[in-house]
Design a protein around this motif. Structure first.
Motif, PDB file in Angstrom:
ATOM      1  N   GLN A   1       0.858  -1.187   0.000  1.00 50.58           N
ATOM      2  CA  GLN A   1       0.000   0.000   0.000  1.00 50.58           C
ATOM      3  C   GLN A   1       0.892   1.234   0.000  1.00 50.58           C
ATOM      4  O   GLN A   1       1.253   1.753   1.051  1.00 50.58           O
ATOM      5  N   PRO A   2       1.262   1.765  -1.184  1.00 51.94           N
ATOM      6  CA  PRO A   2       2.201   2.889  -1.247  1.00 51.94           C
ATOM      7  C   PRO A   2       1.628   4.189  -0.724  1.00 51.94           C
ATOM      8  O   PRO A   2       2.372   5.038  -0.232  1.00 51.94           O
ATOM      9  N   LEU A   3       0.323   4.376  -0.856  1.00 51.47           N
ATOM     10  CA  LEU A   3      -0.350   5.587  -0.394  1.00 51.47           C
ATOM     11  C   LEU A   3      -1.689   5.185   0.217  1.00 51.47           C
ATOM     12  O   LEU A   3      -2.231   4.115  -0.114  1.00 51.47           O
ATOM     13  N   PRO A   4      -2.256   6.000   1.096  1.00 50.05           N
ATOM     14  CA  PRO A   4      -3.532   5.646   1.707  1.00 50.05           C
ATOM     15  C   PRO A   4      -4.611   5.360   0.661  1.00 50.05           C
ATOM     16  O   PRO A   4      -4.844   6.162  -0.246  1.00 50.05           O
ATOM     17  N   GLY A   5      -5.240   4.208   0.799  1.00 44.68           N
ATOM     18  CA  GLY A   5      -6.334   3.863  -0.104  1.00 44.68           C
ATOM     19  C   GLY A   5      -5.906   3.426  -1.480  1.00 44.68           C
ATOM     20  O   GLY A   5      -6.751   3.252  -2.361  1.00 44.68           O
ATOM     21  N   VAL A   6      -4.613   3.221  -1.688  1.00 40.59           N
ATOM     22  CA  VAL A   6      -4.088   2.823  -3.000  1.00 40.59           C
ATOM     23  C   VAL A   6      -3.257   1.550  -2.815  1.00 40.59           C
ATOM     24  O   VAL A   6      -2.408   1.499  -1.912  1.00 40.59           O
ATOM     25  N   PHE A   7      -3.479   0.564  -3.675  1.00 38.46           N
ATOM     26  CA  PHE A   7      -2.834  -0.735  -3.531  1.00 38.46           C
ATOM     27  C   PHE A   7      -2.030  -1.066  -4.779  1.00 38.46           C
ATOM     28  O   PHE A   7      -2.497  -0.877  -5.907  1.00 38.46           O
ATOM     29  N   LEU A   8      -0.823  -1.569  -4.539  1.00 38.85           N
ATOM     30  CA  LEU A   8       0.052  -2.032  -5.610  1.00 38.85           C
ATOM     31  C   LEU A   8       0.040  -3.556  -5.556  1.00 38.85           C
ATOM     32  O   LEU A   8       0.426  -4.150  -4.539  1.00 38.85           O
ATOM     33  N   LEU A   9      -0.406  -4.191  -6.622  1.00 38.70           N
ATOM     34  CA  LEU A   9      -0.685  -5.618  -6.597  1.00 38.70           C
ATOM     35  C   LEU A   9       0.547  -6.470  -6.895  1.00 38.70           C
ATOM     36  O   LEU A   9       0.470  -7.468  -7.612  1.00 38.70           O
ATOM     37  N   HIS A  10       1.683  -6.082  -6.370  1.00 36.01           N
ATOM     38  CA  HIS A  10       2.867  -6.930  -6.385  1.00 36.01           C
ATOM     39  C   HIS A  10       3.791  -6.438  -5.283  1.00 36.01           C
ATOM     40  O   HIS A  10       3.632  -5.328  -4.743  1.00 36.01           O
ATOM     41  N   ALA A  11       4.787  -7.231  -4.953  1.00 36.59           N
ATOM     42  CA  ALA A  11       5.638  -6.916  -3.803  1.00 36.59           C
ATOM     43  C   ALA A  11       6.902  -6.158  -4.174  1.00 36.59           C
ATOM     44  O   ALA A  11       7.571  -5.623  -3.293  1.00 36.59           O
ATOM     45  N   GLY A  12       7.254  -6.100  -5.448  1.00 37.69           N
ATOM     46  CA  GLY A  12       8.493  -5.461  -5.857  1.00 37.69           C
ATOM     47  C   GLY A  12       8.379  -3.948  -5.897  1.00 37.69           C
ATOM     48  O   GLY A  12       7.307  -3.370  -5.688  1.00 37.69           O
ATOM     49  N   PRO A  13       9.507  -3.277  -6.155  1.00 39.33           N
ATOM     50  CA  PRO A  13       9.487  -1.813  -6.243  1.00 39.33           C
ATOM     51  C   PRO A  13       8.541  -1.341  -7.353  1.00 39.33           C
ATOM     52  O   PRO A  13       8.458  -1.977  -8.413  1.00 39.33           O
ATOM     53  N   PRO A  14       7.827  -0.237  -7.137  1.00 35.16           N
ATOM     54  CA  PRO A  14       6.925   0.270  -8.178  1.00 35.16           C
ATOM     55  C   PRO A  14       7.702   0.855  -9.342  1.00 35.16           C
ATOM     56  O   PRO A  14       8.795   1.401  -9.173  1.00 35.16           O
ATOM     57  N   THR A  15       7.154   0.737 -10.521  1.00 39.46           N
ATOM     58  CA  THR A  15       7.734   1.386 -11.695  1.00 39.46           C
ATOM     59  C   THR A  15       7.364   2.865 -11.675  1.00 39.46           C
ATOM     60  O   THR A  15       6.526   3.309 -10.878  1.00 39.46           O
ATOM     61  N   ALA A  16       7.976   3.640 -12.566  1.00 36.92           N
ATOM     62  CA  ALA A  16       7.638   5.058 -12.666  1.00 36.92           C
ATOM     63  C   ALA A  16       6.162   5.235 -12.995  1.00 36.92           C
ATOM     64  O   ALA A  16       5.472   6.090 -12.424  1.00 36.92           O
ATOM     65  N   ASP A  17       5.651   4.413 -13.916  1.00 35.63           N
ATOM     66  CA  ASP A  17       4.244   4.493 -14.303  1.00 35.63           C
ATOM     67  C   ASP A  17       3.340   4.191 -13.112  1.00 35.63           C
ATOM     68  O   ASP A  17       2.333   4.870 -12.888  1.00 35.63           O
ATOM     69  N   GLU A  18       3.709   3.201 -12.321  1.00 32.81           N
ATOM     70  CA  GLU A  18       2.881   2.832 -11.172  1.00 32.81           C
ATOM     71  C   GLU A  18       2.895   3.915 -10.105  1.00 32.81           C
ATOM     72  O   GLU A  18       1.861   4.178  -9.467  1.00 32.81           O
ATOM     73  N   ARG A  19       4.019   4.566  -9.891  1.00 35.60           N
ATOM     74  CA  ARG A  19       4.068   5.670  -8.926  1.00 35.60           C
ATOM     75  C   ARG A  19       3.153   6.809  -9.362  1.00 35.60           C
ATOM     76  O   ARG A  19       2.428   7.397  -8.541  1.00 35.60           O
ATOM     77  N   LEU A  20       3.162   7.133 -10.658  1.00 33.98           N
ATOM     78  CA  LEU A  20       2.313   8.206 -11.165  1.00 33.98           C
ATOM     79  C   LEU A  20       0.838   7.863 -10.983  1.00 33.98           C
ATOM     80  O   LEU A  20       0.041   8.696 -10.527  1.00 33.98           O
ATOM     81  N   ARG A  21       0.468   6.634 -11.330  1.00 36.48           N
ATOM     82  CA  ARG A  21      -0.941   6.241 -11.214  1.00 36.48           C
ATOM     83  C   ARG A  21      -1.375   6.161  -9.752  1.00 36.48           C
ATOM     84  O   ARG A  21      -2.530   6.473  -9.417  1.00 36.48           O
ATOM     85  N   ALA A  22      -0.453   5.766  -8.871  1.00 34.85           N
ATOM     86  CA  ALA A  22      -0.785   5.727  -7.453  1.00 34.85           C
ATOM     87  C   ALA A  22      -1.087   7.128  -6.925  1.00 34.85           C
ATOM     88  O   ALA A  22      -2.047   7.338  -6.179  1.00 34.85           O
ATOM     89  N   VAL A  23      -0.266   8.108  -7.325  1.00 36.11           N
ATOM     90  CA  VAL A  23      -0.493   9.485  -6.893  1.00 36.11           C
ATOM     91  C   VAL A  23      -1.828  10.003  -7.418  1.00 36.11           C
ATOM     92  O   VAL A  23      -2.590  10.655  -6.692  1.00 36.11           O
ATOM     93  N   LEU A  24      -2.130   9.717  -8.673  1.00 31.94           N
ATOM     94  CA  LEU A  24      -3.399  10.162  -9.247  1.00 31.94           C
ATOM     95  C   LEU A  24      -4.591   9.528  -8.537  1.00 31.94           C
ATOM     96  O   LEU A  24      -5.596  10.190  -8.268  1.00 31.94           O
ATOM     97  N   LEU A  25      -4.483   8.241  -8.227  1.00 30.89           N
ATOM     98  CA  LEU A  25      -5.582   7.572  -7.534  1.00 30.89           C
ATOM     99  C   LEU A  25      -5.749   8.123  -6.118  1.00 30.89           C
ATOM    100  O   LEU A  25      -6.872   8.298  -5.640  1.00 30.89           O
TER     101      LEU A  25
END
Length: 374
Positions: free
Chosen positions: A51-75
């Motif tokens: 869970q990189p940010l409140p209410g946002v879930f990353l569905l794998h255990a490895g480091p997030p990609t640049a794209d995933e960090r951007l989408r997490a912030v937007l969500l």
């Protein structure tokens, strides 16, 4: 076992099969049949999710990609509008009551964008410039914070690598890789606001102009609206920017005359009536046809007077109008070309100039003027 966990839970492996959907909000997981308790359980130490940010879930255990960090912030930033529009209650401990209140208040205004999981928010600052392909920005993965532009009433706080920038009015976003991104001018202003290094500011502004991302006048307007022209290192960078933009525009005008076979004009001259007043300077002048070209490097004039346009800008526009009207009363045709049109539609601009030159034979002779080098 959590009370929300079904007796026979559906396997979750299918959720992470699609790379583009490996970042999901709590509401999106619920829509896919995953209760909040089960999602949280997946993020326990050693679990398959995070869970990189409140209410946002990353569905794998490895480091997030640049794209995933951007989408997490937007969500994270867009979640209140998106979730309230679906009638999904906030997960306790993940969304404050004040944020829920702001979500309800903004649901009507965001209905047009409710089809997007990001609501009305957009990436801005250095991250946005990196998405536009700026080479003078740090790589996306190296950014400690990702700036996201949100409505002024949004009550979420900056957290983790999500930095919220509130705006009274939001610009229309561009779409880059499927994500909403602030226009270049606004992204530049938000990036410059966080920079104290004069060289870094000059590098960003210069690249914006050289690479054709944005016209200098629009950059200056954004910087002015953001109150950044009170900073001396920004003012110095703007001086370099305007000189750079003017030089590039003149180069494109020289190239237009050469490439499209137009008659060579007199370059950068002043016009004056014989024994009379100064008429003004022009960037190119064809004396036999009495045709002048002016490069218009000012910011586009908005309709009507607005609070963000200064008296100095009004006077510049008035002086330009008076100059043009005076020249045209003397029989001189004035063609205004903008740097953007020279860059994006040179064939069209060449046609405009050629038409003005050809029409000279059908006009009454112009008044005699004195031509002086500028």
């Amino acid at each position: 076992m959590n009370n929300n966990t079904p007796v026979s839970p559906r396997p979750l492996g299918h959720l992470s099969d699609d790379v583009r959907s490996r970042v999901l909000s709590l509401a999106q997981l619920r829509e896919r049949g995953v209760p909040g308790g089960r999602a949280t359980a997946q993020c326990r130490p050693g679990g398959p999710w995070q869970q990189p940010l409140p209410g946002v879930f990353l569905l794998h255990a490895g480091p997030p990609t640049a794209d995933e960090r951007l989408r997490a912030v937007l969500l994270y930033a867009g979640r209140p509008s998106a979730e309230s529009s679906r009638g999904v209650p906030a997960q306790p401990g993940r969304l404050s009551p004040s944020a829920t209140s702001a979500s309800s208040a903004s649901s009507a205004s965001s209905s047009a964008t409710s089809v997007s999981p990001y609501g009305a928010v957009m990436i801005t600052g250095l991250a946005a410039l990196a998405l536009y392909g700026f080479s003078s920005t740090p790589p996306l993965l190296s950014l400690d914070r990702i700036d996201v532009l949100v409505p002024r009433t949004r009550r979420l706080r900056s957290t983790g690598y999500a930095r919220l920038i509130r705006a009274h009015s939001l610009p229309r976003p561009e779409r880059v890789d499927g994500m909403p991104v602030a226009p270049v001018g606004r992204a530049l202003a938000d990036a410059v606001a966080e920079l104290s290094d004069a060289d870094a500011v000059v590098a960003l502004l210069t690249e914006a102009v050289r690479a054709g991302h944005c016209e200098p006048a629009l950059v200056v307007r954004e910087l002015n609206q953001s109150g950044l022209l009170a900073r001396q290192h920004v003012v110095d960078a703007v001086d370099s920017l305007l000189a750079e933009g003017r030089t590039l525009a003149e180069g494109r005008l020289y190239e237009l005359v050469r490439v499209y076979g137009l008659q060579e004009p007199l370059w950068n001259v002043d016009l004056r009536l014989p024994g009379g007043p100064y008429l003004g300077g022009v960037d190119a002048y064809w004396p036999d046809q009495a045709v002048a070209v002016e490069l218009d490097t000012r910011a586009p004039r908005p309709g009507g007077r607005t609070a963000d346009r200064t008296d100095d800008e009004d006077e510049q526009w008035s002086a330009a109008v008076r100059k043009r009207e005076h020249l045209e009363r003397l029989g001189i045709t004035v063609v205004h070309l903008t740097p953007r049109k020279l860059r994006e539609a040179p064939d069209q601009q060449a046609t405009v100039v050629r038409t003005a030159l050809m029409a000279a034979n059908d006009r009454d002779p112009a008044a005699q003027v004195v031509i002086l080098p500028r």
